[in-house]
Design a protein around this motif. Structure first.
Motif, PDB file in Angstrom:
ATOM      1  N   THR A  17       0.812  -1.304   0.041  1.00  0.00           N
ATOM      2  CA  THR A  17      -0.168   0.246  -0.183  1.00  0.00           C
ATOM      3  C   THR A  17       0.950   1.203  -0.215  1.00  0.00           C
ATOM      4  OG1 THR A  17      -2.008  -1.064   1.156  1.00  0.00           O
ATOM      5  CG2 THR A  17      -1.915   1.064   1.110  1.00  0.00           C
ATOM      6  N   SER A  18       1.770   1.479   0.856  1.00  0.00           N
ATOM      7  CA  SER A  18       2.727   2.507   0.994  1.00  0.00           C
ATOM      8  C   SER A  18       3.731   2.748  -0.347  1.00  0.00           C
ATOM      9  CB  SER A  18       3.636   2.368   2.143  1.00  0.00           C
ATOM     10  OG  SER A  18       3.183   2.147   3.233  1.00  0.00           O
ATOM     11  N   LEU A  19       4.080   1.615  -1.176  1.00  0.00           N
ATOM     12  CA  LEU A  19       4.962   1.636  -2.217  1.00  0.00           C
ATOM     13  C   LEU A  19       3.864   2.059  -3.403  1.00  0.00           C
ATOM     14  CD1 LEU A  19       7.537   1.410  -3.590  1.00  0.00           C
ATOM     15  CD2 LEU A  19       6.970  -1.151  -4.015  1.00  0.00           C
ATOM     16  N   ALA A  20       2.625   1.584  -3.276  1.00  0.00           N
ATOM     17  CA  ALA A  20       1.770   1.855  -4.325  1.00  0.00           C
ATOM     18  C   ALA A  20       1.154   3.248  -4.122  1.00  0.00           C
ATOM     19  CB  ALA A  20       0.463   1.010  -4.377  1.00  0.00           C
ATOM     20  N   ALA A  21       1.088   4.004  -3.026  1.00  0.00           N
ATOM     21  CA  ALA A  21       0.849   5.438  -3.001  1.00  0.00           C
ATOM     22  C   ALA A  21       1.892   6.045  -3.362  1.00  0.00           C
ATOM     23  CB  ALA A  21       0.518   5.601  -1.645  1.00  0.00           C
ATOM     24  N   PHE A  22       3.118   5.865  -3.072  1.00  0.00           N
ATOM     25  CA  PHE A  22       4.429   6.614  -3.522  1.00  0.00           C
ATOM     26  C   PHE A  22       4.376   6.661  -5.149  1.00  0.00           C
ATOM     27  CE2 PHE A  22       8.737   6.239  -4.924  1.00  0.00           C
ATOM     28  CZ  PHE A  22       9.263   7.435  -4.479  1.00  0.00           C
ATOM     29  N   ALA A  23       4.235   5.268  -5.649  1.00  0.00           N
ATOM     30  CA  ALA A  23       4.384   5.217  -7.060  1.00  0.00           C
ATOM     31  C   ALA A  23       3.376   5.996  -7.979  1.00  0.00           C
ATOM     32  CB  ALA A  23       4.266   3.823  -7.575  1.00  0.00           C
ATOM     33  N   GLN A  24       2.087   6.112  -7.569  1.00  0.00           N
ATOM     34  CA  GLN A  24       0.939   6.848  -7.855  1.00  0.00           C
ATOM     35  C   GLN A  24       1.210   8.046  -8.018  1.00  0.00           C
ATOM     36  OE1 GLN A  24      -2.934   5.942  -6.143  1.00  0.00           O
ATOM     37  NE2 GLN A  24      -3.926   7.622  -7.285  1.00  0.00           N
ATOM     38  N   LYS A  25       1.766   8.787  -6.987  1.00  0.00           N
ATOM     39  CA  LYS A  25       1.988  10.090  -6.888  1.00  0.00           C
ATOM     40  C   LYS A  25       3.235  10.559  -7.886  1.00  0.00           C
ATOM     41  CE  LYS A  25       0.895  11.159  -2.088  1.00  0.00           C
ATOM     42  NZ  LYS A  25       1.363  11.708  -0.609  1.00  0.00           N
ATOM     43  N   GLU A  26       4.161   9.628  -8.019  1.00  0.00           N
ATOM     44  CA  GLU A  26       5.210   9.791  -9.009  1.00  0.00           C
ATOM     45  C   GLU A  26       4.767   9.937 -10.351  1.00  0.00           C
ATOM     46  OE1 GLU A  26       8.467  10.884  -8.267  1.00  0.00           O
ATOM     47  OE2 GLU A  26       7.456  11.031  -6.190  1.00  0.00           O
ATOM     48  N   ILE A  27       3.729   8.887 -10.641  1.00  0.00           N
ATOM     49  CA  ILE A  27       3.529   8.842 -12.018  1.00  0.00           C
ATOM     50  C   ILE A  27       2.421   9.787 -12.301  1.00  0.00           C
ATOM     51  CG2 ILE A  27       1.844   7.287 -13.374  1.00  0.00           C
ATOM     52  CD1 ILE A  27       2.860   4.792 -11.652  1.00  0.00           C
ATOM     53  N   GLU A  28       1.574  10.415 -11.450  1.00  0.00           N
ATOM     54  CA  GLU A  28       0.659  11.406 -11.672  1.00  0.00           C
ATOM     55  C   GLU A  28       1.605  12.660 -11.923  1.00  0.00           C
ATOM     56  OE1 GLU A  28      -3.358   9.900  -9.082  1.00  0.00           O
ATOM     57  OE2 GLU A  28      -1.819  11.283  -8.283  1.00  0.00           O
ATOM     58  N   LYS A  29       2.510  12.800 -11.204  1.00  0.00           N
ATOM     59  CA  LYS A  29       3.510  13.927 -11.474  1.00  0.00           C
ATOM     60  C   LYS A  29       3.796  14.090 -12.892  1.00  0.00           C
ATOM     61  CE  LYS A  29       5.316  14.546  -6.845  1.00  0.00           C
ATOM     62  NZ  LYS A  29       6.674  14.497  -6.105  1.00  0.00           N
TER      63      LYS A  29
END
Length: 711
Positions: A405-417
């Motif tokens: 969950t933590s890794l997916a939240a981090f990746a989602q933010k980076e991808i959305e940027k």
């Protein structure tokens, strides 16, 4: 894959665990190249060079992944190489692509036969004979499977006699995990972990409802990205809890969960085009049924009895509803035992003697059990076969899923940027794909310093590099939570960290290097014990307990004695919502404790007894287990009547409470069997019938899928 058209009718549509975006457009040139690889593979196979043949057929599949012959041929290669799981998978894929191809059933039957799944092999051969009744390979294969099954049953009878246990007394051990489950049985003086029909020793605790029927295990998990609303997982995190307590878990579940009667969470899915509600126990029962079927296929006998493990920090309601799940699955759950205690059994059985053969007099071991969804720490004293739990602590909402969950939240933010904030908006399929990719990357980071998070979001290809350092930084707060329970378990037992002889790692998430790092740092560089299999130790220990309950008495089991503890304090609510503890946490079980209570008002002739568990001084912060009323008590001034309230906890950790007036002799009690969301006997019976009907429907649909051919 889209269904093809032939003769004006729609051909049988195979079940394909791919999104349409992932399909390959096969050109004539690719087909021509595939044919060349196939020819080369056939030549290698004829020469007995099975590895070379496998490589050629794999190349053919890469060119044309929709030709059933390539899978059939590669299945034969894998079977000859004793790679049974892969052989079965290719044969099933062949049948999916061409349900009227008799050789596909022959390949599947042969692979299952070699893997030891004789009952399933017979089914495969029989299904093939409905396609081609005169097929000699199918007829001969069926005959061989029947003979082998008969021999297996005779061997089981002989083994049972040697183990001093009758066939109907086999007690399997089941580790019902949040993310993966495992089943084991005690035979010939040791525990054996049993492989499922796919050849795997663990099974994903996932259930899915599809147009082609219900799926359980790996098949359910594989299709999650294209069917998120009807694919169920992490059910262990909500079983035995109130809907109001599950807010965090529900945020991460893409399927529908609503509040049911009594505040209980209810899972709602589409089944055959209609909404159907399931209690968490029913979903867990489906996973238990899969484990039961695995044991029956491997042992060749019916299984009705089991020992099931739960997190040490599971409360009374969670334990009871887990036992209900077993009943729905057709299992008599003889004992509920704590996961770290079971793991300690797996560790301790091989360590009764020291290096020079002397009997170990005393050893203090800390079992650190970090699984996919729950976390437990137990401190035990091991002495000459006696496993005494000194204290236990943990968190039923902490595990590898939280790292994902933590890794997916981090990746989602980076991808959305990089790609825009709307790339994931309202797209459950995209989020599930990302989470699956993050889980894969997490596993890779346990053995490598970097990994790639790869997936397709619509037509957009995601390929994000992640380093172990980044992963550890993102998850560090979660890692540190593990130490809180370690410190607490030592404090409760009155032990210093220097007094711990061994730190035993259990659970798949202990493979994460940073988890091992924080433990090593806290224990001043002490070497961690990795001698038990992290995924199988709990099921192993459950099988040991099952053997003891079945009456097996051999060198290994005859001197084993388990002494577990109550994980949470138990007591009653007093005036002003104060919590009066009757049984302190970490009290050894079974136990029986009594406390004296009295009235608040003059001439009060009845008392409401509300039972809680927890550690808070106020009941608002604790968990209500149940309540009952005692009437006809002595009429007297406030504070004069004497009412004894007795708490009794059995070997399963389940509670009975009794209240008795010393003067009038009136008595009332509650075994908490029907309180706080527990199923009634009638509800369990109804759900058992539903489970049987659903299993029959699964089998019927499976036959239809495999029998139905193209025109």
């Amino acid at each position: 894959m889209a269904p093809s058209k032939k003769g004006g009718k729609t051909a049988a549509a195979p079940v394909v665990a791919h999104d349409e975006d992932d399909l390959i457009q096969v050109t004539p040139a690719m087909k021509q190249q595939a044919a060349k690889f196939k020819a080369a593979g056939n030549n290698a196979f004829s020469a007995g060079r099975y590895y070379a043949a496998t490589a050629e057929f794999t190349k053919a599949i890469e060119c044309d992944p929709y030709d059933h012959i390539f899978y059939s041929n590669r299945s034969a290669c894998y079977a000859n190489l004793d790679q049974h799981s892969k052989a079965c998978a290719d044969a099933r894929r062949c049948i999916e692509l061409r349900p009227d191809f008799a050789k596909g059933y022959s390949r599947l039957g042969f692979a299952l036969f070699k893997a030891g799944f004789l009952h399933d092999a017979m089914n495969a051969y029989e299904r093939g004979l409905t396609v081609d009744p005169k097929n000699n390979n199918l007829i001969e294969g069926l005959g061989e499977a029947k003979l082998a099954q008969k021999a297996k049953i005779e061997a089981a009878k002989l083994s049972a006699q040697m183990d001093n246990v009758t066939l109907d007394e086999h007690v399997i051990g089941i580790d019902l995990g949040t993310t993966y489950s495992c089943v084991s049985v005690w035979r010939n003086g040791e525990a054996h972990v049993l492989t499922n029909a796919e050849g795997d020793r663990t099974t994903p605790s996932w259930v899915a409802f599809t147009e082609q029927g219900r799926l359980v295990g790996d098949a359910a998990k594989r299709q999650a990205a294209i069917n998120p609303k009807n694919t169920l997982f992490n059910i262990k995190r909500i079983i035995g809890r109130q809907y109001s307590e599950c807010a965090h878990e529900l945020e991460l579940m893409p399927f529908d969960v609503k509040e049911g009667e009594g505040g209980k969470p209810i899972v709602s899915v589409d089944v055959n085009g209609e909404k159907k509600d399931f209690a968490p126990e029913q979903i867990s029962a489906m996973v238990l049924q899969k484990m039961k079927a695995t044991a029956e296929a491997q042992l060749g006998v019916p299984i009705t009895k089991a020992v099931v493990t739960v997190p040490a920090y599971f409360n009374d309601a969670q334990r009871r509803q887990t036992k209900d799940a077993g009943a729905i699955a057709g299992l008599d759950v003889l004992r509920i035992i704590n996961e770290p205690t079971a793991a300690a059994l797996a560790y301790g059985l091989d360590r009764r003697e020291g290096e020079n053969g002397e009997v170990i007099k005393n050893q203090c071991i800390l079992v650190f059990d970090l699984g996919g969804g729950t976390f437990d720490v137990s401190l035990l004293n091991l002495q000459d076969g006696v496993f005494e739990v000194l204290s236990t602590a943990g968190d039923t909402h902490l595990g590898g899923e939280d790292f994902d969950t933590s890794l997916a939240a981090f990746a989602q933010k980076e991808i959305e940027k990089e790609r825009g904030a709307d790339i994931f908006t309202g797209d459950e399929k995209a989020l599930r794909k990302l989470r699956t990719a993050c889980e894969k990357a997490k596993r890779e980071l346990s053995v490598a310093n970097h990994a790639n998070i790869e997936c397709f979001i619509g037509e957009i290809e995601i390929n994000m590099k992640i380093t172990r350092e980044q992963f550890e930084k993102v998850c560090e707060p979660t890692f540190q939570r593990c130490l809180d329970s370690v410190k607490r378990v030592l404090s409760d037992a009155g032990k210093k960290k220097e007094e711990v002889d061994e730190i035993v790692l259990v659970g798949g998430s202990t493979r994460v290097p940073r988890v091992q790092g924080i433990l090593t740092e806290y224990f001043d560089g002490k070497t961690l014990n990795k001698s038990v299999h992290p995924d199988e130790a709990v099921a192993y220990g459950a099988a040991v307990q099952g053997a003891i309950l079945a009456g097996v008495r051999d060198k290994q089991t005859s001197r084993v004695l388990l002494m577990d503890v109550v994980p949470l304090s138990l007591g009653v609510e007093c005036e002003g919502r104060q919590f009066a503890k009757v049984v302190q946490r970490n009290t050894a079980i079974p136990c029986k404790k009594k406390s004296e209570f009295t009235t608040v008002y003059d001439n009060q002739d009845e008392i409401d007894v509300r039972i809680f568990e927890g550690e808070r001084s106020n009941t608002d912060g604790n968990h209500l287990l149940g309540e009952f009323q005692i009437s006809g008590i002595e009429r007297a001034s406030a504070g004069e009547p004497k009412i004894d309230v007795t708490f009794e906890v059995n070997t399963n950790g389940l509670l009975t409470v009794t209240a008795k007036d010393r003067v009038t002799g009136v008595e009332a009690n509650v075994s908490l069997q029907h309180d706080r969301g527990r199923l009634t006997a009638e509800e369990i019976e109804r759900m058992c019938a539903e489970a049987e009907a659903m299993a029959e429907e699964d089998e019927r649909l499976a036959r239809m899928r495999e029998y139905e051919g193209t025109d």
